[in-house]
Design an enzyme around this catalytic site. Structure first.
Site, PDB file in Angstrom:
ATOM      1  N   PHE A 128     -15.318   5.960 -26.972  1.00 46.89           N
ATOM      2  CA  PHE A 128     -14.410   6.785 -27.762  1.00 46.89           C
ATOM      3  C   PHE A 128     -14.076   6.041 -29.052  1.00 46.89           C
ATOM      4  CE2 PHE A 128     -10.379   8.789 -28.944  1.00 46.89           C
ATOM      5  CZ  PHE A 128     -10.823  10.092 -29.005  1.00 46.89           C
ATOM      6  N   TYR A 145      -1.954  12.052 -21.068  1.00 50.09           N
ATOM      7  CA  TYR A 145      -1.932  13.503 -21.325  1.00 50.09           C
ATOM      8  C   TYR A 145      -3.169  14.250 -20.842  1.00 50.09           C
ATOM      9  CZ  TYR A 145      -4.162  11.954 -25.770  1.00 50.09           C
ATOM     10  OH  TYR A 145      -4.951  11.376 -26.728  1.00 50.09           O
ATOM     11  N   ASP A 186     -11.099   1.159 -20.469  1.00 50.01           N
ATOM     12  CA  ASP A 186     -10.307   2.314 -20.879  1.00 50.01           C
ATOM     13  C   ASP A 186     -10.472   3.387 -19.792  1.00 50.01           C
ATOM     14  OD1 ASP A 186      -9.315   4.669 -21.953  1.00 50.01           O
ATOM     15  OD2 ASP A 186     -10.055   4.263 -23.969  1.00 50.01           O
TER      16      ASP A 186
END
Lengths: 424, 424
Positions: B129, B223, B198
């Site tokens: 990412f 989230y 991560d």
């Protein structure tokens, strides 16, 4: 001598009195801690509920576009800009004050390294808010720099050719003393020094004009006078002279020029957007937006100038009532009497019992707070914030009357008022 | 061939089916984007309203003690720890994933500088990412290190004596491919290399066991599969072997050993608390707490193992239905078929029209998302997340049926489906 009737009359004449009803003031409470956590605006519960139930609950991921989540840091930032003398698109609401300070200090250190590499010091106040000192200390270690802590009266003399950055909090959290931002910035610039201002106790509390003062960098807090709610996102401003010169090491995707192209290399956005890092807490950001809107409602009643006039009247009244009605109770005044040097709070000192007196007042519904001292120079403090949006003159009378009773009765000496809490 | 009736029967037999009613699934929506923003738990509006109106609105500043705000980062962290194989008091919920990555990479770089100063490289995946790569790039510039980006099949060969840190996302955001955390960590450790994971697309989505894998550092997102709401605070974990060896440069007051003594010098708290920095957005943190609680409700129905079983059944079904019912429509599969290498999402590729096809599906209420490619190796992606908490087998059938119709009819070629949005 001022009477309670005088105070009631002052409230009746107060052009800002109508703003009080925009806030949810708890019953039987005189809240003098808006400099720690601002009161909830009456409009906030509905705004937050809408963000949660409609925007998140129903529109879900589409809200980033449809409900404007993507631009919220800039939009809220633009509203805050009006309160601090910053231009449009110069402020973003994001992260915490500590983290934003890390960003701007990093950028300032990069500028200093490029323009004046021989300057290796950061000057700050010994009684600056500690997190500011911690962040500066950590960065100094990384950058081979040194932090120099001085008393406020020694700042001027400390601005030497070794200094890269002057980092100050505009209104001191312990004393309520306010720096003359324009004069201090000019003195720093005359010596080739960049200025970093923490507006935690200024934004929404006192007039601030960053551009007029030619300040270099500023950060500030969303949960005090901006009434953004507990832990509300903070804000960051960079003088447009500097914004595009460097980026900052918290170089996350939200500061990228084109975050949704998902390129592997970092290319900073133009302007203040590069001071964003990761995704922001949208629910808390919506509450901050509502808090700032509520503060901006004062614009119809004279705005920041009217708020300042009332704030000084409230703090003047508090000081004079304490001196009239609590004389010989061992209280001292840590806050400057000079209006030009005073923020929107009053700090009293007492050699003994400051913590317990604050606790006894809280038990009576008068909410202030306590800040521990560290010796003669910085005594223990009873701290009272006066937010002119929702505090009235009769509140001041009643608060001092409670303080008088707590002191005269010795009530504060009860054991329960000496119990320590995790957060003071 | 699987039929719609088969899918309905699978839902009827699903031991996790009862969990669906804990979420607010919007009408006429098949939400396959829980890997971007999780669905709102039904309990969240009331929880947030209570935090706002009672805790903030009524209890105000006293909530730091009275309503436990002070300990929330640790308390929510302890709940998340149960999902990722971490111990008690090893995780805090705080800041954003990008910022937490900055903290752990900084700590890892400090450890490497002390233990193996000749190691100057960080290895990561080219398709990691981007924010992870940006943060690493910024830190590499500061620390005189270099980031080396490789394809997943080349990771093993890249683990040389020059490498200090291997930084990977456990489940790739573009492809849904999952690393074998234990094997990769063991390979890295065998070469003297620290690992930073991560868990953005793993926590709450697939079983994670950080301690069993002997991982060194981890961060993750609140989230996505934790259903914490838009921009919910992230989390950070540090192996207890390392926690107290260094602190991290975001050395704000909330990471101090005694923040409310307001000392001018930084003294890091013991343990994971030193990975906190500033005040957290409490309203958003309350929503995250509610999201994690809702996920932990699965414990009564088999917990993470049952969620994994269902997740694989959902993604297997989606793959097989796409291949059965959308054959000859030019779709490819970017997600591994091997269960051991698959997260909880399926990514399809198509040489033409990926963006427009996703938009056409969204218009039909099938919410997935699009991720742009950068050539042959990384094609444009249609990304579909399958959150086993609230997605059912009939949903999968219906989603594929919509996809079939969008492709067969050419509906995706309508001009309105090519309009670009700020956030994709």
């Amino acid at each position: 001598m001022t009477t309670k009737q005088d105070c009631i009359a002052l409230d009746a004449q107060d052009p800002l009195r109508a703003l009080r009803k925009l806030f949810n003031i708890p019953a039987n409470t005189i809240y003098l801690d808006g400099n720690s956590l601002g009161v909830m605006p009456a409009a906030t519960p509905a705004r937050v509920a809408d963000t949660v139930a409609r925007e998140w609950g129903t529109d879900l991921i589409q809200s980033w576009n449809k409900n404007g989540w993507f631009a919220m840091p800039q939009q809220v930032g633009n509203k805050i800009a009006r309160l601090i003398g910053a231009g449009a698109n110069e402020v973003v609401a994001t992260d915490s004050t500590s983290i934003n300070l890390f960003k701007v200090l990093s950028a300032a250190m990069n500028i200093a390294a490029a323009d004046a590499p021989q300057r290796k010091q950061i000057v700050s106040e010994r009684s600056n808010f500690p997190t500011d000192l911690y962040i500066a200390e950590a960065l100094c270690q990384q950058h081979g720099m040194e932090i120099v802590l001085v008393e406020p009266e020694d700042i001027s003399a400390s601005l030497t050719a070794n200094v890269a950055i002057l980092m100050l909090t505009h209104v001191n959290y312990r004393t309520g003393a306010m720096h003359d931002m324009a004069a201090v910035t000019a003195a720093a610039h005359a010596e080739g020094i960049l200025t970093v201002w923490d507006l935690a106790h200024s934004a929404g509390a006192v007039p601030v004009d960053l551009m007029a003062a030619k300040a270099d960098f500023a950060v500030g807090c969303g949960y005090k006078y901006l009434n953004g709610g507990p832990g509300a996102p903070a804000f960051v401003w960079v003088n447009p002279l500097h914004t595009d010169r460097f980026w900052q090491p918290l170089a996350g995707w939200w500061g990228h020029a084109t975050p949704f192209e998902f390129t592997p290399d970092y290319r900073p956005a133009a302007g203040i957007t590069r001071y964003q890092c990761g995704t922001q807490p949208i629910i808390s950001l919506a509450a901050l937006d509502c808090g700032v809107d509520t503060l901006l409602a004062a614009d119809a009643h004279g705005g920041m100038a009217a708020l300042r006039t009332k704030s000084l009247a409230l703090t003047d009244l508090f000081i004079s009532l304490v001196e009239e009605r609590c004389a010989a109770q061992g209280l001292g005044l840590a806050t400057p009497r000079d209006h030009a040097q005073r923020g929107s709070q009053v700090c009293l000192t007492r050699d003994e019992g400051a913590y317990a007196i604050v606790q006894a007042l809280i038990a009576r519904g008068v909410i202030g707070d306590y800040r521990a001292g560290d010796g003669d120079r910085h005594k223990d403090i009873l701290r009272f914030g006066f937010t002119p949006l929702y505090i009235g003159f009769e509140d001041v009378w009643n608060a001092v009357e409670h303080l008088r009773q707590v002191l005269e009765s010795g009530e504060w000496q009860r054991p329960e008022f000496n119990k320590k809490h995790a957060v003071t």
